[in-house]
Design an enzyme around this catalytic site. Structure first.
Site, PDB file in Angstrom:
ATOM      1  N   HIS A  27       0.852  -1.191   0.000  1.00 10.20           N
ATOM      2  CA  HIS A  27       0.000   0.000   0.000  1.00 10.20           C
ATOM      3  C   HIS A  27       0.886   1.239   0.000  1.00 10.20           C
ATOM      4  O   HIS A  27       1.839   1.334   0.769  1.00 10.20           O
ATOM      5  CB  HIS A  27      -0.893   0.017   1.258  1.00 10.20           C
ATOM      6  CG  HIS A  27      -2.065  -0.907   1.160  1.00 10.20           C
ATOM      7  ND1 HIS A  27      -3.224  -0.693   1.871  1.00 10.20           N
ATOM      8  CD2 HIS A  27      -2.269  -2.051   0.461  1.00 10.20           C
ATOM      9  CE1 HIS A  27      -4.100  -1.659   1.604  1.00 10.20           C
ATOM     10  NE2 HIS A  27      -3.542  -2.484   0.746  1.00 10.20           N
ATOM     11  N   TYR A  47      -8.931   5.193   8.540  1.00 14.31           N
ATOM     12  CA  TYR A  47      -9.119   5.487   9.968  1.00 14.31           C
ATOM     13  C   TYR A  47     -10.128   6.628  10.069  1.00 14.31           C
ATOM     14  O   TYR A  47      -9.899   7.697   9.514  1.00 14.31           O
ATOM     15  CB  TYR A  47      -7.806   5.922  10.597  1.00 14.31           C
ATOM     16  CG  TYR A  47      -6.711   4.884  10.575  1.00 14.31           C
ATOM     17  CD1 TYR A  47      -5.892   4.727   9.452  1.00 14.31           C
ATOM     18  CD2 TYR A  47      -6.494   4.046  11.660  1.00 14.31           C
ATOM     19  CE1 TYR A  47      -4.887   3.773   9.428  1.00 14.31           C
ATOM     20  CE2 TYR A  47      -5.485   3.094  11.647  1.00 14.31           C
ATOM     21  CZ  TYR A  47      -4.689   2.955  10.521  1.00 14.31           C
ATOM     22  OH  TYR A  47      -3.698   1.997  10.507  1.00 14.31           O
ATOM     23  N   PRO A  86      -3.674  -0.730  18.943  1.00  9.97           N
ATOM     24  CA  PRO A  86      -3.549  -1.143  17.527  1.00  9.97           C
ATOM     25  C   PRO A  86      -3.732   0.000  16.526  1.00  9.97           C
ATOM     26  O   PRO A  86      -3.511  -0.185  15.343  1.00  9.97           O
ATOM     27  CB  PRO A  86      -4.645  -2.188  17.371  1.00  9.97           C
ATOM     28  CG  PRO A  86      -5.626  -1.886  18.443  1.00  9.97           C
ATOM     29  CD  PRO A  86      -4.844  -1.311  19.580  1.00  9.97           C
ATOM     30  N   LYS A 115       1.361  -1.027  15.129  1.00 10.78           N
ATOM     31  CA  LYS A 115       2.787  -1.146  15.468  1.00 10.78           C
ATOM     32  C   LYS A 115       3.133  -2.439  16.210  1.00 10.78           C
ATOM     33  O   LYS A 115       4.316  -2.740  16.380  1.00 10.78           O
ATOM     34  CB  LYS A 115       3.217   0.047  16.335  1.00 10.78           C
ATOM     35  CG  LYS A 115       3.256   1.358  15.580  1.00 10.78           C
ATOM     36  CD  LYS A 115       4.233   1.307  14.427  1.00 10.78           C
ATOM     37  CE  LYS A 115       4.183   2.557  13.575  1.00 10.78           C
ATOM     38  NZ  LYS A 115       4.935   2.392  12.322  1.00 10.78           N
ATOM     39  N   TYR A 166       4.231   6.195  10.452  1.00 10.33           N
ATOM     40  CA  TYR A 166       3.380   5.071  10.066  1.00 10.33           C
ATOM     41  C   TYR A 166       4.179   4.007   9.309  1.00 10.33           C
ATOM     42  O   TYR A 166       4.032   2.811   9.559  1.00 10.33           O
ATOM     43  CB  TYR A 166       2.212   5.559   9.199  1.00 10.33           C
ATOM     44  CG  TYR A 166       1.106   4.528   9.049  1.00 10.33           C
ATOM     45  CD1 TYR A 166       1.123   3.609   7.997  1.00 10.33           C
ATOM     46  CD2 TYR A 166       0.063   4.451   9.969  1.00 10.33           C
ATOM     47  CE1 TYR A 166       0.144   2.651   7.868  1.00 10.33           C
ATOM     48  CE2 TYR A 166      -0.934   3.484   9.843  1.00 10.33           C
ATOM     49  CZ  TYR A 166      -0.884   2.601   8.787  1.00 10.33           C
ATOM     50  OH  TYR A 166      -1.867   1.633   8.673  1.00 10.33           O
TER      51      TYR A 166
HETATM   52  C1  PHB Z   1      -5.947  -4.795  10.685  1.00 13.79           C
HETATM   53  O1  PHB Z   1      -5.956  -4.987   9.434  1.00 13.79           O
HETATM   54  O2  PHB Z   1      -6.321  -5.664  11.513  1.00 13.79           O
HETATM   55  C2  PHB Z   1      -5.445  -3.461  11.200  1.00 13.79           C
HETATM   56  C3  PHB Z   1      -5.010  -2.507  10.283  1.00 13.79           C
HETATM   57  C4  PHB Z   1      -4.543  -1.284  10.755  1.00 13.79           C
HETATM   58  C5  PHB Z   1      -4.507  -1.044  12.117  1.00 13.79           C
HETATM   59  C6  PHB Z   1      -4.939  -2.017  13.037  1.00 13.79           C
HETATM   60  C7  PHB Z   1      -5.410  -3.228  12.575  1.00 13.79           C
HETATM   61  O3  PHB Z   1      -4.043   0.151  12.572  1.00 13.79           O
END
Ligand code: PHB
Ligand code: APR
Length: 388
Positions: free
Chosen positions: A72, A200, A292, A296, A383
């Site tokens: 990505h 997000y 999460p 990280k 990130y």
């Molecule tokens: C996930 O795909 O489970 C996932 C992706 C991004 C995050 C947390 C979990 O920040």
């Protein structure tokens, strides 16, 4: 039995460390409390920093990731049902790889088997002895029989609830923790992802996240109260609430379906210092837990493994004392990721005591992110992951 490095825990940290050390000519034994099937059944996040991608390739377990993984170049943020993109690659020259942790663990187990690596599962009552002496040893029980492993070093890769951190004297260990007043309700569904990149979303009803595992497997989360139970949520209720928190074009185009996994996870920030004592080293979740939000958790574990692998490789390569710097090096990177994950969590979630003013502050911060290349560059650098 005797080995050079006894590794406690057969999750991503323990398996990756064992694989890298074996390829560097260092002998290891992995002791895992659960069955292999249990470990492989865990559903976990799947966003890899490019440093993690390169470390997995260095371990010889990158083939399936490179074939099935999805690189990505950006992520999406949203507030008040309006989204925008942050071009990670434009700001950092790096991507992230979407590839499930479950797949990584499977790749690591396969690689360990192929190299004849010793991974002992269903090891009960693992106990660490003489960690502050020159000849530590580990005892455990399996099928009712007691066993002893003599070694040079012990790597505690046994997660937050493991035995390794608890084997350090309380007088040595200092713990830093913040527990967040909410959880994430996560759903895995065999549906095409609603977004091409990870989204997000900040919303006055609470945080939401759109992610994926592959073109036909989606992963979604919504923020819920800390005491919420997954069984209180029908699939329909989940989909309705998720869509309310997203930009309309994404909500309207979302393909929903039955959940194949549904669970609530708490959010916590935790760091244990130091990450080594005597001949014990703490690695991954045994030493730290991140919320999460910044994806990280696995990446910090891989970073620790990278540092310990290089330190032990040098130690056995004739540079006595090379392992002394492990904790300081690992913690510098851990605290940076801890700060980023905390900051991103504070910006994107609705806190119970939050006022209308607080909500506007979050929305203004996100709006500034949308307009400022400088602000986006700072987020992008964190990130994609800081260099090792
Ligand atoms: C996930 O795909 O489970 C996932 C992706 C991004 C995050 C947390 C979990 O920040
Ligand atoms: N003896 C032996 N094994 C143990 C013990 C013990 N006393 N306690 C725990 N274990 C095992 C667990 O069963 C688990 O398989 O140690 C392993 C630890 O694995 P993880 O908890 O996955 O931790 P880690 O390998 O550091 O990986 C970190 O996993 O939890 C996610 O978000 C986290 O993505 C991150 C990654």
């Amino acid at each position: 039995m005797r080995t050079q490095v006894c590794i406690i825990g057969g999750g991503p940290s323990g398996l990756l460390l064992s694989q890298l050390l074996h390829r560097s000519g260092v002998d290891t034994v992995v002791l895992e409390r659960q069955s292999r099937e249990y470990v492989l059944g865990r559903i976990r996040a799947g966003v890899l920093e490019w440093g993690s991608v390169e470390t997995l390739r260095a371990a010889g377990v990158g083939a399936r990731m490179d074939r099935d993984g999805d690189p990505h170049t950006g992520i999406e943020l949203a507030a008040r049902n309006r989204g925008f993109r942050i071009d990670l690659e434009a700001f950092t020259g790096k991507r992230v790889m979407v590839y499930g942790q479950t797949e990584i663990t499977a790749d690591l187990y396969a690689a360990r088997d192929a190299m004849g690596g010793v991974v002992i599962d269903r090891a009960e009552g693992v106990t660490l002895h003489d960690l502050d002496r020159d000849a530590p040893y580990v005892t455990y029980r399996r099928n009712g029989t007691e066993h002893r492993i003599d070694c040079d070093f012990v790597a505690g890769c046994d997660g937050f609830h493991g035995v390794s951190r608890k084997s350090m004297p309380a007088s040595v260990l200092k713990e830093y923790e913040r527990v967040y007043p909410f959880g994430w309700l996560g759903v895995l569904s065999e549906t095409p992802p609603a977004t091409k990149e990870i989204l997000y979303a900040n919303h006055e009803r609470g945080f939401a996240l759109c992610s994926m595992r592959n073109p036909s497997l989606s992963r979604y989360y919504i923020q819920v109260p800390l005491d919420e139970k997954a069984e209180n949520w029908s699939d329909e209720a989940f989909w309705d609430e998720l869509r309310r928190r997203l930009p309309p074009d994404i909500a309207d185009g979302m393909v929903t379906g039955p959940s194949v996994e549904k669970s609530v996870a708490p959010l916590r920030s935790f760091v244990a210092e130091p990450m080594q004592w005597g001949r014990l080293f703490l690695v991954g979740d045994a030493a730290h837990i991140v919320p999460p939000t910044g994806a990280k958790g696995l990446n910090l574990a891989v970073g620790d493994v990278h540092y310990l692998w290089k330190a032990l490789e040098a130690e056995y390569g004739g540079y006595a004392g090379a392992v002394r710097g492990y904790s300081d090096r690992a913690l510098a990177r851990v605290w940076n990721a801890m700060r980023f994950s905390w900051s991103f969590t504070m910006t994107m979630h609705r806190f119970p005591e939050q006022t209308g003013y607080d909500q506007r502050m979050q929305e203004t911060e996100i709006s500034y992110l949308e307009q400022s290349d400088s602000a986006q560059r700072v987020l992008a650098e964190q990130y994609v992951g800081l260099p090792y």
